[in-house]
Design a protein around this motif. Structure first.
Motif, short mmCIF file in Angstrom:
data_model
loop_
_atom_site.label_atom_id
_atom_site.label_comp_id
_atom_site.label_asym_id
_atom_site.label_seq_id
_atom_site.Cartn_x
_atom_site.Cartn_y
_atom_site.Cartn_z
N ILE A 144 36.26 41.18 43.21
CA ILE A 144 35.26 40.51 43.17
C ILE A 144 35.14 39.41 44.50
O ILE A 144 36.30 38.94 44.90
CB ILE A 144 34.98 39.53 42.01
CG1 ILE A 144 34.63 40.26 40.64
CG2 ILE A 144 34.15 38.36 42.04
CD1 ILE A 144 34.44 39.59 39.21
N PHE A 172 32.92 36.54 46.55
CA PHE A 172 31.76 35.47 46.51
C PHE A 172 31.32 35.49 47.85
O PHE A 172 32.00 35.24 48.84
CB PHE A 172 32.20 34.09 46.19
CG PHE A 172 32.35 34.03 44.63
CD1 PHE A 172 31.42 33.52 43.67
CD2 PHE A 172 33.41 34.54 43.87
CE1 PHE A 172 31.30 33.47 42.41
CE2 PHE A 172 33.70 34.36 42.67
CZ PHE A 172 32.35 33.81 41.75
N THR A 217 29.60 30.05 47.18
CA THR A 217 30.21 29.40 46.02
C THR A 217 29.46 27.91 45.78
O THR A 217 29.95 27.04 44.79
CB THR A 217 31.59 28.92 45.78
OG1 THR A 217 32.00 28.35 47.22
CG2 THR A 217 32.46 30.49 46.00
N ASN A 271 25.66 30.39 45.32
CA ASN A 271 26.49 30.93 44.45
C ASN A 271 26.29 32.50 44.08
O ASN A 271 25.78 32.69 43.10
CB ASN A 271 26.78 30.17 43.41
CG ASN A 271 28.16 30.63 42.53
OD1 ASN A 271 29.06 30.14 42.72
ND2 ASN A 271 27.88 31.34 41.50
N ASN A 272 26.39 33.43 45.08
CA ASN A 272 26.33 34.78 44.78
C ASN A 272 27.41 35.57 45.04
O ASN A 272 28.46 35.08 45.75
CB ASN A 272 25.01 35.32 45.93
CG ASN A 272 23.91 34.42 45.93
OD1 ASN A 272 23.24 34.41 46.83
ND2 ASN A 272 23.59 33.45 44.89
N LEU A 273 27.70 37.00 44.58
CA LEU A 273 28.84 37.62 44.87
C LEU A 273 28.58 39.07 44.57
O LEU A 273 27.38 39.45 44.44
CB LEU A 273 29.88 37.30 43.40
CG LEU A 273 29.28 37.78 41.99
CD1 LEU A 273 30.34 37.81 41.12
CD2 LEU A 273 28.55 36.34 41.59
N MET A 331 33.03 27.52 40.08
CA MET A 331 32.44 27.96 41.23
C MET A 331 31.01 27.19 40.91
O MET A 331 30.91 26.28 39.99
CB MET A 331 31.75 29.72 41.01
CG MET A 331 31.06 29.67 39.57
SD MET A 331 30.85 31.42 39.50
CE MET A 331 29.94 31.21 37.93
N GLU A 345 34.86 31.24 49.01
CA GLU A 345 33.86 32.21 49.56
C GLU A 345 34.76 33.24 50.50
O GLU A 345 35.60 32.91 51.17
CB GLU A 345 32.85 31.59 50.58
CG GLU A 345 31.77 30.66 49.74
CD GLU A 345 30.97 29.89 50.48
OE1 GLU A 345 30.92 29.89 51.89
OE2 GLU A 345 30.18 29.06 50.09
#
Ligand SMILES: [Zn+2]
Length: 281
Positions: A20, A22, A25, A36-38, A254, A274
């Protein structure tokens, strides 16, 4: 789980371990941190989860990737810090990329209940009309190859499951908005994910111990959204501090504000960072 710094551009293929990363964050209002995307990676498969209004920049800054590298996208809910970059993603694929016009290759992983809202209430305005409109208005599946998760009957909480090319996903509804919604089923659509039977990603949610009661014990690691101060639609740091010690020890925070470094959180695993790789062997 091990944490590795990224060397060069992020590789979207690996040896089969769940990974995973990011691309951001921060909260919706951060000026330093990104949305906040991953990205979830496993073997030859990856899924971009959320693409907010500053994600076209953060994707490049924190991974070195371009939108053409992304093959699958999963939106959690309609706030702009989660889907504000989707028009860019769709149009980049259509005009800048080399993907075919007639057969969309960007996969969209969503649910039957959310796909219409996603199109009609959020992205249709910028995507419905373009140079091709002599052939009729564009639709969601002109831009995306849509894959729908399967509903899991559940009395108290909306749930879906989907195995995407070897990545096992369980969608769960969260009680994010409005502040007056007392239960998840009374709240507007917002999803979190239980990823590959080992990582809980809450998405956006109010403090909701009943949600953690379902997934926390079975999670190797939890990514939980965290407002550093009190907040009517997000879990706050003070609320999260009331959780059992063993949950906090495996919980990375996060979706936090720019002033995060002023907060001492030794009772938690840490703040999610991040651009680094969280790898689950
Ligand atoms: Zn939100």
């Amino acid at each position: 789980m091990k944490i590795e710094e990224r060397k060069g551009n992020l590789q979207l293929k690996n040896n089969g371990a769940l990974e995973i990363v990011f691309i951001g964050t921060g909260t919706a209002f951060s000026k330093v941190l990104y949305n906040n995307n991953l990205i979830i990676i496993k073997g030859n498969t990856h899924i971009l989860v959320d693409f907010g209004f500053n994600a076209p920049v953060s994707l490049n800054q924190n991974t070195g990737l371009t939108p053409m590298d992304i093959e699958a996208f999963l939106p959690t809910h309609s706030h702009a810090d989660h889907i504000g970059g989707v028009e860019y993603l769709a149009l980049f694929n259509r005009y800048v990329g080399t993907r075919t016009f007639n057969k969309p290759q960007l996969k969209l992983i969503t649910t039957k209940e959310y796909q219409k809202i996603f199109w009609n209430n959020s992205i249709k305005g910028g995507l419905e009309w373009n140079e091709a409109n002599n052939e009729g208005k564009m639709k969601l599946n002109d831009y995306f190859d849509v894959h729908l998760a399967e509903s899991i009957p559940s009395r108290y909480r909306t749930k879906y499951k989907f195995n995407f090319e070897g990545i096992e996903l369980e969608f769960f509804g969260t009680n994010h908005i409005p502040d007056t919604a007392k239960t998840q089923k009374k709240a507007f659509i917002s999803y979190g994910l239980f990823i590959d039977n080992k990582v809980m990603f809450t998405g956006d949610t109010k403090f909701d111990k009943s949600l953690l009661d379902i997934y926390a014990d079975n999670s190797e690691l939890i990514f939980h959204d965290c407002s550093l101060e009190g907040n009517p639609v997000h879990a706050s740091l003070d609320e999260l501090r009331t959780l059992p010690v063993e949950w906090k020890k495996k919980m990375y925070l996060m979706h936090y504000g720019d002033e995060w470094a002023k907060y001492k959180i030794n009772d938690f695993a840490g703040f999610a960072r991040e651009g680094v790789r969280y790898i689950f062997d």
